[in-house]
Design a protein around this motif. Sequence first.
Motif, short mmCIF file in Angstrom:
data_model
loop_
_atom_site.label_atom_id
_atom_site.label_comp_id
_atom_site.label_asym_id
_atom_site.label_seq_id
_atom_site.Cartn_x
_atom_site.Cartn_y
_atom_site.Cartn_z
N THR A 199 28.13 33.82 42.97
CA THR A 199 27.61 35.02 43.61
C THR A 199 26.11 35.22 43.83
N GLU A 235 44.70 34.11 46.02
CA GLU A 235 44.03 35.22 45.30
C GLU A 235 42.38 34.90 45.02
N GLN A 247 40.83 34.26 48.50
CA GLN A 247 40.56 35.68 49.21
C GLN A 247 39.22 36.38 48.54
N GLN A 248 39.04 35.97 47.34
CA GLN A 248 38.05 36.32 46.61
C GLN A 248 36.71 35.99 47.10
N ARG A 295 36.55 34.66 50.17
CA ARG A 295 36.30 34.79 51.43
C ARG A 295 35.59 36.35 51.64
N ASP A 296 36.07 37.28 50.70
CA ASP A 296 35.21 38.52 50.81
C ASP A 296 33.70 38.55 50.54
N SER A 302 31.92 36.63 53.44
CA SER A 302 31.80 37.60 54.50
C SER A 302 30.68 38.56 54.39
N SER A 303 30.63 39.17 53.16
CA SER A 303 29.46 40.01 52.63
C SER A 303 28.11 39.61 52.80
#
Length: 851
Positions: A375, A422, A425-426, A428-429, A432-433
């Motif tokens: 991140t 999962e 998806q973590q 992807r989120d 996307s942000s």
Amino acid sequence: MFRTKKLYLEAIKQNGKALEYVPDKYKSERFCRLAIMQNGLALEFVPKNILSKELFLLAVEQDGLALEYVPYKNRSKEICNAALNNDVLALEYVPNRYKKTELCKVAINSSWEAFLFVPESMYTLNNCLELFERVLRECDDPSVMSYSDRSCVREIAKRLPDSINNDIQIINLARQLRVREFKRKYFDSETHRFITIERISYREEDEVREFDLFVDFYKYIDGDLRNANLHDYDFKEVSLANFNIEGAYISSAVLIEQHLYDDSFYDENIKDFERNTELMISKENEVVESISVLHDIGLVSNESLNDNSHKIYYISDIHLNHKLLKAFPISATELEVKMYIRQLVKKMVDTATDHSYEDYLLIAGDISFNFEISTLFYTELVKYLKSKRWNPLQIVVVLGNHELWDFNRHGSTHANLLTLDEIIQQFRDLFSSLGICFLQNDLLLSNGEIISKQQLESIDQYELKQMCLKSAFVILGGLGFTGLSSQFNATHGIYRQTIMSLDEDIKQSNQFNFIYNKVNGVLGKDKVIILTHTPKEDWSNEDYNRNWIYVNGHTHRNDYCCDEEKTFYSDNQIGYYSKSIGLKHFKLSRVYDIFKYYPNGVYSISREQYLDFNRGLEIKVIFNRTGTIHMLKNNNVYCFILEDQNKGKIHLLNGGRINNLEHNDINYYFERMAYYSDAIRVLFSDYNQALKSIADSIKKIGGVGTIHGCIVDIDFFNHIYVNPDDGTVTPYYALSMVDKYIYPNVKSLLLAQRKDLYDNYMKLLDGESEGDKLLRGEIKAGSIEISRFVPDTYMYRPSRIMKSLQYLTEVNVIRIWNDRIFESQVQRKSKAKDLCDNNDDTLLLSAKQQE
């Protein structure tokens, strides 16, 4: 004829300022009075002979700011009071003799903006403090203050004397109001001083201040250590417990020594816990550093005069956790880690010094096995790219096997493991942000649209082909997996506990391979990038598609291949041990062809198809004509003919214009397209090569180097005209097509108009390329006798003709047709044949003599 007195009267009734456009002969006192009653600012346009005290009062009572248009000598106390009663900001135009303290206070009480117009005698410290505090109270949040309010505050601050602006109380308020803003707060280890660099909105230069003591530095910045770089200061004589150090960049060693260190971030995200974080891919596998692997940059077409390509940058296997452990083996704060990543991102991005519009950055996985570190990396990457104004840049990411690892804060495996879906998806989120494109068995089109895995699995071939028709290229991305690898697969622990069985590894590989084969069956001859973490051999037994480009990481063996059989780039894997980091790239064309699947032939197409075709080739066309459009395609060369059924005539389409044709037979042109295309290419090859050489030299010195027709751009105003008749080079400066200033040579043009490029040009004088010699005037471009096509030698006329001809060499579109080109080619071929025949006769005679 239509502008009557009655019409003007109606106009000023609607808008009094329309008085500006009323002829003086109609501007009676009644006329002007009506205009002022509608809008007091109409006073500006009242003739002097009509002006009166009555009109002045009428105007300022309607709009106090009309005081500006009352002659200074007529601004009586009565008129000024009337203006202020309407709008206190009219204080700007009140003579100083009336600006008494009481009057100004009344105005300021009504609106703080009026302080901008008070006399300097009111610029006291108390008045200024009171004003700025009031502005802060009224605006609530200075970050969303309106542009006009912020401009007014800055203008007030600009007018204040230095004695006020340098008061620490005013300084702190000015910072809250965004009049002052710190660019840097740091400790300089060389001078051993604390330094602030502050931008002040009303000054051209930044304000720099230096302090010997930390306490003085701390006091000056009002105890705000956010973003202060104090990492090199040892704080031996300072107890940090007595200060607010939130947001300060301070060494973790100092914090440990002063018992202020919080080890939670390090323990959760950096600490090794004696696990083998490298796992299988060892130092021995890193046989070549990525920086030492060099490859030529692939271009779609070498014939193109202008580069219409995207740069596709790529990188993989940065392995941040390993590098962080090397940099911080014992301890680190979150800010230390963030600063380390920030510098790494800067170093990486700054290697791309010649990026262009709408480039791509492909990241092929294994950035970090820790989600928090990932991140930080991607956040810093997006932030730095924005700061460099490198937009729009499409970042495209796939996961690596390391991204599937999962740890909790104690270094042991989670009791409740995240599943593969999962984890995906973590990410992807997250992406996307941040506005990053994330692919996991998905297809990315060049317009930014993503065709998901679910869509790809169910979509039929025709629909997929149509969806990709207007995409210059597509990117199929995903981890890929390792179901076919015997050396490194799930049974060797490369996914940790997310995937542990070979069966699951094979299942995931087959999922990607299924989509890969489906795309291959539809887009096998198109431009496709396969972006995976693992190499193709790990998930597919099929041969490489020779038309496609494969990008991957994982192996830590940097290599690439670009031959007739396959093209892959796995040569920018940074690995665990490399100290170098940078971006590599290849190129792909930005253009697309909506008729690429059409076989040779003549087709009737719609106006929308014609516009779409030109749009795909980045050709700007406005087309509103009626008639039937015929698209002629022969050997990948295009020609568009407009048929007027009413007149029974055909015309060649030259963008949105039409050109007359000698023959009223579409088949005549269809049958000769390939030959005509070859003739044009041969005829203009030397001249176009000269243009390209000049453009390349212009780019070397920092110019634009764009070619259009006979002209090469240095920048928007400065150009080089290459005369197609005699090959001479003419530099010129142009404000418009009419206003041109010709210079004797490039050197004098640059010296007069672009001194920043002049030094680069002087260095280029030692060059030996054809473009360098052309710029120096030592040689000439090849003549093509354009006089056969252009009746005059005016600069822009031949250039427009040449531009139309260049569409053929640039994008395979014929937009000018001239049968005399055939004649010249026939004559050349005839001469060549005669020469060959003569040589044959000579050889035959010689042979007979020998007999």
